[in-house]
Write a protein that holds these residues in place. Structure first.
Motif, PDB file in Angstrom:
ATOM      1  N   TYR A 130      55.109  34.071  43.870  1.00  0.00           N
ATOM      2  CA  TYR A 130      55.635  32.949  44.657  1.00  0.00           C
ATOM      3  C   TYR A 130      55.094  31.599  44.178  1.00  0.00           C
ATOM      4  O   TYR A 130      54.876  30.696  44.977  1.00  0.00           O
ATOM      5  N   LYS A 131      54.882  31.473  42.864  1.00  0.00           N
ATOM      6  CA  LYS A 131      54.256  30.250  42.344  1.00  0.00           C
ATOM      7  C   LYS A 131      55.016  29.003  42.791  1.00  0.00           C
ATOM      8  O   LYS A 131      54.437  28.033  43.258  1.00  0.00           O
ATOM      9  N   LYS A 132      56.339  29.038  42.677  1.00  0.00           N
ATOM     10  CA  LYS A 132      57.153  27.874  43.053  1.00  0.00           C
ATOM     11  C   LYS A 132      57.306  27.768  44.573  1.00  0.00           C
ATOM     12  O   LYS A 132      57.340  26.674  45.120  1.00  0.00           O
ATOM     13  N   GLU A 133      57.396  28.922  45.231  1.00  0.00           N
ATOM     14  CA  GLU A 133      57.626  28.916  46.675  1.00  0.00           C
ATOM     15  C   GLU A 133      56.343  28.726  47.475  1.00  0.00           C
ATOM     16  O   GLU A 133      56.384  28.499  48.680  1.00  0.00           O
ATOM     17  N   ARG A 134      55.185  28.813  46.799  1.00  0.00           N
ATOM     18  CA  ARG A 134      53.917  28.843  47.522  1.00  0.00           C
ATOM     19  C   ARG A 134      53.652  27.560  48.315  1.00  0.00           C
ATOM     20  O   ARG A 134      53.012  27.601  49.357  1.00  0.00           O
ATOM     21  N   GLU A 135      54.161  26.452  47.821  1.00  0.00           N
ATOM     22  CA  GLU A 135      53.976  25.210  48.581  1.00  0.00           C
ATOM     23  C   GLU A 135      54.787  25.252  49.871  1.00  0.00           C
ATOM     24  O   GLU A 135      54.326  24.806  50.918  1.00  0.00           O
ATOM     25  N   LYS A 136      55.995  25.812  49.816  1.00  0.00           N
ATOM     26  CA  LYS A 136      56.811  25.958  51.027  1.00  0.00           C
ATOM     27  C   LYS A 136      56.124  26.877  52.030  1.00  0.00           C
ATOM     28  O   LYS A 136      56.250  26.718  53.238  1.00  0.00           O
ATOM     29  N   MET A 137      55.378  27.862  51.507  1.00  0.00           N
ATOM     30  CA  MET A 137      54.644  28.797  52.365  1.00  0.00           C
ATOM     31  C   MET A 137      53.400  28.133  52.966  1.00  0.00           C
ATOM     32  O   MET A 137      52.743  28.707  53.838  1.00  0.00           O
ATOM     33  N   GLY A 138      53.071  26.943  52.484  1.00  0.00           N
ATOM     34  CA  GLY A 138      51.894  26.229  52.984  1.00  0.00           C
ATOM     35  C   GLY A 138      50.602  26.636  52.316  1.00  0.00           C
ATOM     36  O   GLY A 138      49.514  26.295  52.779  1.00  0.00           O
ATOM     37  N   ARG A 139      50.697  27.367  51.185  1.00  0.00           N
ATOM     38  CA  ARG A 139      49.501  27.912  50.548  1.00  0.00           C
ATOM     39  C   ARG A 139      49.206  27.268  49.193  1.00  0.00           C
ATOM     40  O   ARG A 139      48.378  27.752  48.432  1.00  0.00           O
ATOM     41  N   ALA A 140      49.903  26.185  48.877  1.00  0.00           N
ATOM     42  CA  ALA A 140      49.639  25.421  47.656  1.00  0.00           C
ATOM     43  C   ALA A 140      50.046  23.971  47.879  1.00  0.00           C
ATOM     44  O   ALA A 140      50.873  23.669  48.746  1.00  0.00           O
TER      45      ALA A 140
ATOM     46  N   ASP B 234      56.373  37.227  57.874  1.00  0.00           N
ATOM     47  CA  ASP B 234      57.657  36.608  57.518  1.00  0.00           C
ATOM     48  C   ASP B 234      58.344  35.994  58.735  1.00  0.00           C
ATOM     49  O   ASP B 234      59.043  34.981  58.614  1.00  0.00           O
ATOM     50  N   GLN B 235      58.163  36.592  59.901  1.00  0.00           N
ATOM     51  CA  GLN B 235      58.700  35.994  61.124  1.00  0.00           C
ATOM     52  C   GLN B 235      57.955  34.689  61.433  1.00  0.00           C
ATOM     53  O   GLN B 235      58.569  33.691  61.826  1.00  0.00           O
ATOM     54  N   MET B 236      56.651  34.700  61.229  1.00  0.00           N
ATOM     55  CA  MET B 236      55.860  33.481  61.416  1.00  0.00           C
ATOM     56  C   MET B 236      56.350  32.379  60.466  1.00  0.00           C
ATOM     57  O   MET B 236      56.576  31.237  60.882  1.00  0.00           O
ATOM     58  N   LYS B 237      56.552  32.734  59.185  1.00  0.00           N
ATOM     59  CA  LYS B 237      57.005  31.750  58.188  1.00  0.00           C
ATOM     60  C   LYS B 237      58.404  31.235  58.533  1.00  0.00           C
ATOM     61  O   LYS B 237      58.687  30.040  58.408  1.00  0.00           O
ATOM     62  N   TYR B 238      59.281  32.150  58.957  1.00  0.00           N
ATOM     63  CA  TYR B 238      60.653  31.776  59.309  1.00  0.00           C
ATOM     64  C   TYR B 238      60.643  30.777  60.472  1.00  0.00           C
ATOM     65  O   TYR B 238      61.350  29.758  60.449  1.00  0.00           O
ATOM     66  N   LEU B 239      59.820  31.048  61.472  1.00  0.00           N
ATOM     67  CA  LEU B 239      59.714  30.145  62.619  1.00  0.00           C
ATOM     68  C   LEU B 239      59.142  28.791  62.206  1.00  0.00           C
ATOM     69  O   LEU B 239      59.569  27.742  62.685  1.00  0.00           O
TER      70      LEU B 239
ATOM     71  N   ASP C  55      54.278  13.276  51.733  1.00  0.00           N
ATOM     72  CA  ASP C  55      53.452  13.873  52.787  1.00  0.00           C
ATOM     73  C   ASP C  55      53.031  15.295  52.419  1.00  0.00           C
ATOM     74  O   ASP C  55      53.792  16.035  51.777  1.00  0.00           O
ATOM     75  N   ILE C  56      51.832  15.662  52.842  1.00  0.00           N
ATOM     76  CA  ILE C  56      51.318  17.011  52.598  1.00  0.00           C
ATOM     77  C   ILE C  56      51.490  17.843  53.863  1.00  0.00           C
ATOM     78  O   ILE C  56      50.926  17.524  54.911  1.00  0.00           O
ATOM     79  N   LYS C  57      52.297  18.905  53.770  1.00  0.00           N
ATOM     80  CA  LYS C  57      52.440  19.870  54.867  1.00  0.00           C
ATOM     81  C   LYS C  57      51.906  21.201  54.356  1.00  0.00           C
ATOM     82  O   LYS C  57      52.480  21.788  53.440  1.00  0.00           O
ATOM     83  N   THR C  58      50.812  21.668  54.938  1.00  0.00           N
ATOM     84  CA  THR C  58      50.152  22.837  54.377  1.00  0.00           C
ATOM     85  C   THR C  58      49.379  23.624  55.424  1.00  0.00           C
ATOM     86  O   THR C  58      48.988  23.087  56.466  1.00  0.00           O
ATOM     87  N   GLU C  59      49.172  24.919  55.131  1.00  0.00           N
ATOM     88  CA  GLU C  59      48.295  25.762  55.948  1.00  0.00           C
ATOM     89  C   GLU C  59      46.847  25.634  55.498  1.00  0.00           C
ATOM     90  O   GLU C  59      45.928  26.078  56.182  1.00  0.00           O
ATOM     91  N   ILE C  60      46.642  25.048  54.313  1.00  0.00           N
ATOM     92  CA  ILE C  60      45.285  24.878  53.795  1.00  0.00           C
ATOM     93  C   ILE C  60      44.547  23.914  54.715  1.00  0.00           C
ATOM     94  O   ILE C  60      45.045  22.845  55.040  1.00  0.00           O
ATOM     95  N   SER C  61      43.344  24.316  55.142  1.00  0.00           N
ATOM     96  CA  SER C  61      42.606  23.490  56.090  1.00  0.00           C
ATOM     97  C   SER C  61      41.142  23.367  55.695  1.00  0.00           C
ATOM     98  O   SER C  61      40.675  24.022  54.751  1.00  0.00           O
TER      99      SER C  61
END
Length: 649
Positions: A29-39, A558-563, A65-71
């Protein structure tokens, strides 16, 4: 292979599994990882200098803007191309709208703050695994008090019988079962276990125990597996200003409101730290003078000459190997000043290390995560008492890190909730069985269960109480009948009104809806459910409009990500939500299929966590036709039909 050797090997295999899982995710998920909030990509760095602890601070920013799960507190992999080709890691200290600040424990390459398009990926911290393995070895070769604990853990010795002590309580509002647990814990010699079902005030009880031990002039180490749990117990402890309390750990991992109790804050405000700052400033001024010389003794400039040879030629005003005398002199001057710079930095670091040791020795209560209790500064310090909160969520080797510093161990947890997550299935049977669970089963006489819960409406609590706690829990009077009251006058849909009325527990059944089915995402083992997500968002929107305190949880990532893609509401997995609570919880079970399979949803402990997070109202969304084949869910559905409400959509 003995027990400890098996644990050591299991930790090694689990570490490899976690690293591989992280790398696989980056690869897939190298390209998608930012959408996942992990890059985070497209960053430029700026070097901000050094902090106490010899940390190098860099601020990365971008216009977008930075939208991420990284904290704050997370470990990130830093790269400027393919992240899998980098081995440079840093710790996040702050995340802003368009920037992220990280710290490096070692000197950083120039490209980190000179290049554009820097990428940060959420990564794994191997230090914790190393500390666990070190602690296992200490346990294996234990001596003195630690050997006694080792023999109790392995069943060779039994703990000394408890001499229950009558004490004067600091927190007089503790209930009878909490007070009895405190008295027994204080009266135990080697080990005691506090079993705290959801909402029963386990951390509050542990806080009383810690303060009671400190009153007896005992030195106490307090730990928990996560930073959130550690800060939670620290927040309780600082109410008692009589005792000197210090929180270990990286500043970026400590809650903002608690930072003044952190080791770094205490050190930086210590009288002796002024001298360290003075020496560092002197070193920085010298380094600026050094950098103005203009000629650095790089391999290209020195042409194979050692520092000693450069000095020899410079003092004789000579050149050699095509190096002119004035160039030789400048290189020698650079080396001479650089040596002074290094001496000053080394002196400052040594003084800083001594100051940190002094503070740790001086403070009576030390608070940290399990992992941080393995820092070098604690190496030779023994505590009279070690208290571990959330011990049922920590692997046995994780608990050994603080335990190796103690004479007496007190653990709090609930083995009827989720155990630690283990990725390597070959070692799951070794690592998922926690020390807390082993000890409470082996030595029930050295444990106490808390019996009054202060979180949930009684109807939300009772299913869990009967199913998991043998019916011994009772609800405190102030929560027994607490309910949610909303103004639903502007809600047009009658079923939505019915779902959001004052009924404490509601099941929204999707089995009659043709759009109910779960979906598999290509390349993922998880699932998501668009219909359930739609219902969640509709309900959550109304709750938000009326300023209700609510949380959204689901067992599936995946349900969490979808939401999260569809809304800005706070959403988490059941596993990630353990330890939290809200007035209202919306639980999306996600599974809906013709085969009637629910996978890991059938884990009793996961369900126990999921249904015990709500204070006033629990809304469960799921497909009864899929769930009813499993006795646990059949019992839950029957319970809700009797004590709550089932609404078919």
């Amino acid at each position: 292979m003995n027990f400890f050797e098996k644990l050591y090997e299991a930790i090694e295999l689990e570490k490899e599994a976690e690293i591989q899982a992280m790398k696989n995710e980056i690869k897939l998920y190298k390209k998608e990882r930012e959408k996942m909030g992990r890059a985070i990509t497209g960053l430029s760095g700026k070097y901000l200098g050094r902090e106490i602890g010899n940390l190098y601070i860099v601020k990365f920013g971008r216009k977008k803007d930075i939208k991420t799960e990284i904290s704050s507190g997370d470990i990130v992999l830093v790269s400027k191309g393919d992240p899998l080709k980098s081995d440079l890691t840093a710790t996040v200290t702050e995340v802003g709208k368009k920037y992220i600040i990280v710290s490096f424990s070692e000197k950083i390459p120039v490209w980190v703050y000179k290049s554009k398009n820097i990428r940060l990926d959420l990564f794994l911290n191997e230090i914790t695994f190393k500390r666990m393995q070190k602690a296992i070895l200490k346990m294996n070769y234990a001596e003195n008090e630690l050997k006694i604990l080792k023999n109790i853990f392995t069943g060779k010795y039994k703990p000394t019988p408890i001499k229950k002590e009558k004490i004067k309580f600091f927190d007089n509002s503790l209930n009878k079962s909490q007070k009895e647990a405190v008295e027994k814990a204080i009266g135990s010699k080697e080990i005691f276990l506090i079993h705290g079902p959801p909402g029963t005030g386990k951390t509050r009880t542990l806080t009383e125990i810690i303060i009671q031990e400190a009153k007896k002039e005992k030195k106490v180490l307090v730990t928990a597996d996560s930073n959130a749990a550690t800060d939670n117990i620290l927040g309780n402890l600082i109410k008692y200003e009589t005792f000197k309390i210090c929180r270990l750990g990286h500043p970026g991992r400590v809650d903002e409101d608690l930072k003044k109790h952190s080791l770094y804050y205490i050190a930086e405000n210590h009288e002796e730290y002024k001298e360290i700052v003075k020496i560092r400033d002197e070193a920085m001024q010298l380094s600026e003078k050094r950098d103005k010389i203009g000629i650095k003794p790089t391999p290209q400039n020195r042409r194979g000459l050692t520092d000693e040879q450069i000095e020899k030629y410079a003092l004789k005003d000579r050149g050699t190997r095509g190096i002119f005398p004035d160039v030789m002199k400048k290189m020698y001057e650079w080396i001479k000043i650089n040596n002074e710079v290094q001496k000053l930095f080394d002196k400052a670091r040594e003084m800083e290390e001594e100051l940190i040791k002094k503070i740790i020795e001086e403070y009576q209560i030390i608070v940290s995560t399990n992992s941080t209790s393995g820092i070098d500064e604690l190496e030779n310090i023994t505590f009279d008492v070690v208290v571990i909160d959330e011990a049922s969520q920590s692997t046995e080797p994780s608990c050994y890190i603080p335990i190796t510093h103690g004479k007496k161990i007190i653990m709090g947890g609930d083995h009827r909730q989720l155990p630690p997550t283990i990725l390597n299935k070959d070692v799951e049977n070794i690592l998922s069985k926690t020390l807390f669970e082993r000890m409470i089963n082996k030595y029930p006489s050295h444990s106490a269960i808390l019996k009054v819960q202060y979180r949930m409406n009684d109807k939300i609590m009772q299913f869990s109480n009967q199913k998991f706690y043998n019916g011994i829990l009772r609800s405190a009077d102030n929560v027994y009948n607490q309910t949610l009251t909303l103004d639903l006058s502007e809600v047009n849909d009658e079923k939505t009104k019915e779902i959001l009325d004052t009924t404490p527990i509601v099941f929204v059944d999707t089995s009659a809806n043709p759009e109910r089915f779960e979906i598999y995402k290509k390349g993922s083992k998880s699932k998501y459910n668009p219909l359930e997500a739609k219902i969640v968002i509709e309900l959550a929107t109304i709750l938000k409009e009326q300023n209700v305190d609510f949380g959204i949880i689901t067992p599936y990532k995946d349900q969490m990500k979808y939401l999260k893609e569809k809304t800005d509401f706070y959403v988490n997995t059941v596993d990630g939500f353990q330890g939290r609570e809200n007035d209202v919880i919306i639980l999306s079970l996600t599974r809906s299929n013709d085969e009637g399979t629910i996978g890991f949803l059938k884990d009793e402990r996961r369900l126990n966590v999921a249904i015990t997070r709500a204070r006033k109202k629990l809304i469960i969304i799921g497909d009864i036709s899929t769930l009813k084949n499993y006795p646990l869910f059949d019992e839950l559905i029957n319970y809700i039909s009797l004590h709550g409400k089932i609404i078919s959509i």
